[in-house]
Design a protein around this motif. Structure first.
Motif, PDB file in Angstrom:
ATOM      1  N   GLU A 335       0.828  -1.205   0.000  1.00  0.00           N
ATOM      2  CA  GLU A 335       0.000   0.000   0.000  1.00  0.00           C
ATOM      3  C   GLU A 335       0.859   1.249   0.000  1.00  0.00           C
ATOM      4  O   GLU A 335       0.590   2.204  -0.754  1.00  0.00           O
ATOM      5  CB  GLU A 335      -0.917  -0.003   1.232  1.00  0.00           C
ATOM      6  CG  GLU A 335      -1.990  -1.075   1.198  1.00  0.00           C
ATOM      7  CD  GLU A 335      -2.729  -1.219   2.514  1.00  0.00           C
ATOM      8  OE1 GLU A 335      -3.749  -1.941   2.540  1.00  0.00           O
ATOM      9  OE2 GLU A 335      -2.297  -0.622   3.514  1.00  0.00           O
ATOM     10  N   THR A 339       0.535   3.426  -3.300  1.00  0.00           N
ATOM     11  CA  THR A 339      -0.388   4.565  -3.130  1.00  0.00           C
ATOM     12  C   THR A 339       0.223   5.724  -2.355  1.00  0.00           C
ATOM     13  O   THR A 339      -0.360   6.806  -2.310  1.00  0.00           O
ATOM     14  CB  THR A 339      -1.674   4.143  -2.392  1.00  0.00           C
ATOM     15  OG1 THR A 339      -1.393   3.925  -0.991  1.00  0.00           O
ATOM     16  CG2 THR A 339      -2.253   2.869  -2.986  1.00  0.00           C
ATOM     17  N   GLN A 343      -3.256   2.028   3.884  1.00  0.00           N
ATOM     18  CA  GLN A 343      -4.699   2.055   3.659  1.00  0.00           C
ATOM     19  C   GLN A 343      -5.468   1.188   4.650  1.00  0.00           C
ATOM     20  O   GLN A 343      -6.584   1.531   5.038  1.00  0.00           O
ATOM     21  CB  GLN A 343      -5.004   1.573   2.229  1.00  0.00           C
ATOM     22  CG  GLN A 343      -4.273   2.326   1.132  1.00  0.00           C
ATOM     23  CD  GLN A 343      -4.674   3.781   1.047  1.00  0.00           C
ATOM     24  OE1 GLN A 343      -5.817   4.142   1.315  1.00  0.00           O
ATOM     25  NE2 GLN A 343      -3.734   4.632   0.677  1.00  0.00           N
ATOM     26  N   SER A 344      -4.906   0.061   5.053  1.00  0.00           N
ATOM     27  CA  SER A 344      -5.640  -0.913   5.869  1.00  0.00           C
ATOM     28  C   SER A 344      -5.316  -0.778   7.351  1.00  0.00           C
ATOM     29  O   SER A 344      -6.204  -0.497   8.161  1.00  0.00           O
ATOM     30  CB  SER A 344      -5.328  -2.336   5.392  1.00  0.00           C
ATOM     31  OG  SER A 344      -5.617  -2.471   4.011  1.00  0.00           O
ATOM     32  N   ASP A 346      -2.733   1.307   9.888  1.00  0.00           N
ATOM     33  CA  ASP A 346      -1.754   2.387   9.954  1.00  0.00           C
ATOM     34  C   ASP A 346      -0.596   1.955  10.851  1.00  0.00           C
ATOM     35  O   ASP A 346      -0.750   1.864  12.072  1.00  0.00           O
ATOM     36  CB  ASP A 346      -2.412   3.650  10.509  1.00  0.00           C
ATOM     37  CG  ASP A 346      -1.463   4.853  10.489  1.00  0.00           C
ATOM     38  OD1 ASP A 346      -0.295   4.677  10.102  1.00  0.00           O
ATOM     39  OD2 ASP A 346      -1.906   5.958  10.878  1.00  0.00           O
TER      40      ASP A 346
END
Length: 367
Positions: A335, A339, A343-344, A346
């Motif tokens: 991620e 990106t 995202q999932s 932290d």
């Protein structure tokens, strides 16, 4: 120029290769010893749990369970249509003396916030749930009995991840990297574990030797959870008709992986006999030693982009938790790389800047 090069093909490097390959990245994994003779993951007890202090470790443990339960579907390949990791969901039991009780009560607040499903009891109540345990000196205990924790076969898990990563296009090659400057790639990931300092001198991760003993007892309790006695540091679990038990003593700067045999009679046997009277009749049947990739700053992982490089990421310092955190770390790094942000889960608190700035975030519940 390569797209992504991962240095280290152990469980962390392989999990990261799997997740990056799923996103369409072209991944090359370089591993100097494909037999993994001294790697951390195959010499572990294979445990997965969410009973930790720090929130990110709790959440990574929860995702490990979610991922492991989906192995037959997520990791099936043409060559291996029915992958498994030989999962045992006996749970974990952690026991704390008065000196650790207040810290554990604070940890339970994090457990509750993360919906970890952990049960907490007084030490005096232990025998109601675990009649074979002597509760002397235990102030409080936490455990799970809902199939959320347990252990798996490390080799089978690694093999299934590797096979799927390769089917998705990842390339695994044998080779030794002496310096990250040797690598020409858009993205470089150091997953070198115990040997991180050979590549990144500013990361305080070093091999820490731990010994595990195999023992036999006339009374076998197959439903026993993976148990950690924080009053002694000894931990154990069933294995077939026997038990595996870990020494609380760890050693840096070890010259070899010869087990610390003296630890058995001096530390492990007395602790087991005290806590489980039936284990007074133990017989030692074997043992081995393995390395933790120990973060000497705070026993917590170091994950993320290295601020001194444009394209270098790392994942190391798991201090005995690499196997269970591999799925979450592989997903998180993917991620971050694809990106620019997590995202999932932290895991910013595991950032490299933390160790470079000597800002400790300790994880006390290391077994």
């Amino acid at each position: 120029m390569d797209d992504v090069v991962i240095v280290g093909g152990g469980i962390i490097g392989t999990a990261t290769a799997y997740f990056l390959s799923k996103e369409g990245r072209k991944v090359k994994v370089i591993e100097r010893d494909p037999t993994y003779k001294t790697a951390s993951f195959p010499l572990s007890l294979g445990g997965f749990r969410r009973q930790f202090y720090q929130t990110e470790n709790i959440l990574l443990g929860k995702f490990a369970r979610e991922f492991i339960f989906q192995i037959p579907e997520l990791l099936k390949t043409e060559k291996n249509p029915k992958p498994t990791a030989s999962m045992v969901t006996n749970g974990y039991l952690l026991m704390f003396g008065p000196e650790h009780a207040e810290e554990q009560y604070r940890a339970l607040e994090n457990h509750k916030a993360c919906e970890a499903g952990t049960k907490n009891i007084k030490g005096s109540e232990l025998t109601k749930f675990f009649p074979y345990i002597n509760n002397d000196g235990i102030e409080t205990a936490t455990f799970t009995d809902n199939q959320s924790e347990g252990w798996i076969d490390p080799f089978m898990f690694h093999g299934a991840l590797k096979s799927k990563a390769m089917e998705l296009g990842a390339e695994f090659v044998k080779g030794e990297i002496k310096s990250l400057s040797e690598i020409k790639a858009k993205t470089i990931i150091s997953a070198a574990g115990c040997w991180t300092k050979e590549l990144l001198e500013d990361i305080p991760v070093e091999p820490q030797k731990h010994t595990v003993f195999r023992v036999k007892c006339p009374e076998h309790i197959p439903e026993m959870p993976l148990t950690g006695d924080l009053t002694t540091g000894v931990y154990w679990r069933p294995e077939g008709k026997e038990y595996l038990a870990g020494s609380p003593k760890s050693v840096f700067d070890a010259n070899d992986l010869e087990p610390a045999w003296d630890d058995f009679e001096e530390l492990v046997w007395p602790a087991l006999a005290q806590r489980i009277p039936a284990m007074e009749e133990l017989k030692l049947t074997g043992g081995w030693a393995g390395y933790y990739d120990c973060n000497r700053l705070d026993n917590n992982a170091v994950v993320g982009k290295h601020p001194k490089f444009e394209n270098v990421y790392l994942a190391t310092g798991f201090t005995g938790r690499g196997l269970m955190q591999a799925p979450g770390i592989g997903r998180a790094l993917t991620e971050l790389i694809t990106t620019g942000a997590y995202q999932s889960i932290d895991i910013s608190n595991m950032a490299v800047e933390r160790v470079l700035g000597n800002s400790a975030r300790p994880e006390p519940y290391v077994l």
